[in-house]
Design an enzyme around this catalytic site. Structure first.
Site, PDB file in Angstrom:
ATOM      1  CG  LEU A 236     -21.167  -5.721  24.186  1.00  0.00           C
ATOM      2  CD1 LEU A 236     -22.219  -6.349  23.274  1.00  0.00           C
ATOM      3  CD2 LEU A 236     -21.570  -5.893  25.649  1.00  0.00           C
ATOM      4  CB  SER A 237     -19.414  -1.640  23.909  1.00  0.00           C
ATOM      5  OG  SER A 237     -19.445  -0.240  24.063  1.00  0.00           O
ATOM      6  CG  MET A 238     -13.299   0.184  23.304  1.00  0.00           C
ATOM      7  SD  MET A 238     -12.576   1.033  24.739  1.00  0.00           S
ATOM      8  CE  MET A 238     -10.824   0.781  24.420  1.00  0.00           C
TER       9      MET A 238
ATOM     10  CB  VAL B  64     -21.792  -7.051  19.203  1.00  0.00           C
ATOM     11  CG1 VAL B  64     -23.247  -6.743  19.539  1.00  0.00           C
ATOM     12  CG2 VAL B  64     -21.683  -8.363  18.446  1.00  0.00           C
TER      13      VAL B  64
ATOM     14  N   GLY C 105     -15.932  -3.961  20.053  1.00  0.00           N
ATOM     15  CA  GLY C 105     -16.134  -4.031  18.618  1.00  0.00           C
ATOM     16  C   GLY C 105     -14.984  -3.472  17.819  1.00  0.00           C
TER      17      GLY C 105
END
Length: 404
Positions: free
Chosen positions: A231-233, A254, A235
């Site tokens: 998720l986020s970083m 994501v 990703g």
């Protein structure tokens, strides 16, 4: 999405939306979030802490009273919300790593989640994964039924917790018959707070021991159907791991991130090649001055640099921006991924605009680009505020991928 609150402070609004979004899986109540946020002074980190801590303490106390009265469902729900509210309270404190409030509210967030976890059926099991002389802390969610089942390994990114992954995929995965393993790796709260471990770019060095532990100790896991969601970083970190760890059946970014160096040099008043040299230089007073101005005028950069210095284990804003240069899937790394890969993209991403498309374009494996829009309420970073919609599409993609 037009801000409901903090119209002139996109970072405070995004974190408020983040708390609101977790209502989808029991991490907040709309009224509690709005009542809290309305009392906060925009841009004031102490005000943010005080109001969220007050709401968290009140919610925790009510959950404890419910448990003592034998009302386990109410207690579970209250502890989940309290965990998220304590996480929110701690969010902006890392500019001073010695601030005693960090330990207080972080530990209470974890304790509240543990209290909730014991009240699920089956229980959500806290786990310790051996790692370089210590261990990584996380949670194992057991899917209903018997026999080996597919498993999703999930981790957060730059600033989120393993506990928060309950709302960003853990609960959704179990609903669909997956075992789920969430954990905090180096740089993330469990490892940074307890063991002082900062982030590292070679994330395969984290995922490989996690998979070893999962396969060796969990007979209920089907080793041929283990996927990874970042998720986020995360990703960027999850695809980086998948480039070198080929036991994964699928990877989900994501949202997708290709090159953090592009983020750290974006606002520099010179070409990227020159900016990289100056960021890594022993002395660069002009750049230091530019960064100082940026932190004063941009609320997101102010938070990202202060928090980033803490999680990267560096002492100056320029060292933080320089550390981002090492986090990239360029130079053929993305092309090494062989498993099916989902790259998610948010239309109105506050942090990584354009990065998902870059990652997608460099992939040579089976790949899907999944776009989420403002019109459907899912255009914010990581689709905060639309978790049910996002998790439905993402996990349906995984269902279909593992069937093929």
């Amino acid at each position: 999405m037009k801000p409901m609150l903090f119209e002139d402070d996109p970072q405070f609004w995004y974190e408020t939306l983040r708390a609101l979004g977790h209502a989808a899986y029991g991490g907040s109540d709309f009224g509690e979030v709005i009542a809290t946020a309305e009392k906060i002074t925009a841009g004031d980190y102490d005000s943010w802490y005080e109001q969220w801590a007050a709401t968290a303490e009140r919610t925790e106390a009510e959950a404890k009273a419910a448990l003592e009265g034998g009302h386990e469902i109410s207690a579970r729900d209250g502890f989940l919300r309290a965990s998220n509210y304590f996480r929110s309270a701690e969010f902006f404190l890392h500019g001073n790593p010695d601030d005693p409030r960090i330990a207080s509210v972080y530990e209470r967030s974890v304790d509240s989640f543990h209290a909730a976890a014991r009240l699920f059926d089956p229980v959500i099991e806290p786990v310790e994964i051996p790692f370089e002389g210590t261990f990584l802390r996380g949670y194992f969610y057991r899917a209903p039924g018997k026999g080996p089942a597919p498993t999703i390994v999930m981790h957060n990114g730059f600033d989120g917790t393993a506990e928060e992954m309950h709302f960003f995929g853990g609960a959704g995965g179990v609903e669909r018959g997956y075992h789920v393993l969430t954990f905090d790796g180096p740089g993330q709260p469990g490892a940074r707070f307890n063991d002082g471990l900062p982030f590292r770019p070679n994330w395969e060095s984290v995922i490989t021991p996690v998979l070893d532990w999962l396969i060796d100790t969990r007979p209920e896991v089907d080793p041929e159907r283990i996927s990874l969601l970042g998720l986020s970083m995360g990703g960027l970190l999850a695809p980086r791991a998948a480039a070198f760890e080929h036991r994964l059946a699928a990877v989900m970014a994501v949202d997708g991130v290709y090159d953090l160096g592009g983020v750290s040099t974006l606002n520099m008043p010179m070409p990227r090649s020159e900016a990289e040299v100056l960021l890594r230089a022993e002395h660069a007073p002009e750049i230091d001055a530019s960064i100082e101005v940026l932190m004063k005028t941009n609320s997101t950069m102010r938070w990202a640099i202060t928090h980033g210095s803490y999680v990267m284990g560096v002492s100056t804003p320029r060292q933080f921006l320089a550390s981002y240069l090492d986090y990239t899937l360029a130079d053929g790394v993305a092309e090494k991924i062989t498993c099916p890969t989902l790259v998610c993209e948010a239309e109105d991403d506050l942090f990584f605009d354009g990065q998902p498309q870059q990652l997608y374009d460099h992939l040579t494996c089976p790949k899907t680009l999944m776009r989420f829009t403002v019109a459907e309420g899912a255009g914010s970073h990581c689709h905060t505020g639309a978790q049910r919609l996002a998790m439905g599409r993402i996990l349906d993609w995984l269902d279909d991928t593992l069937k093929n």
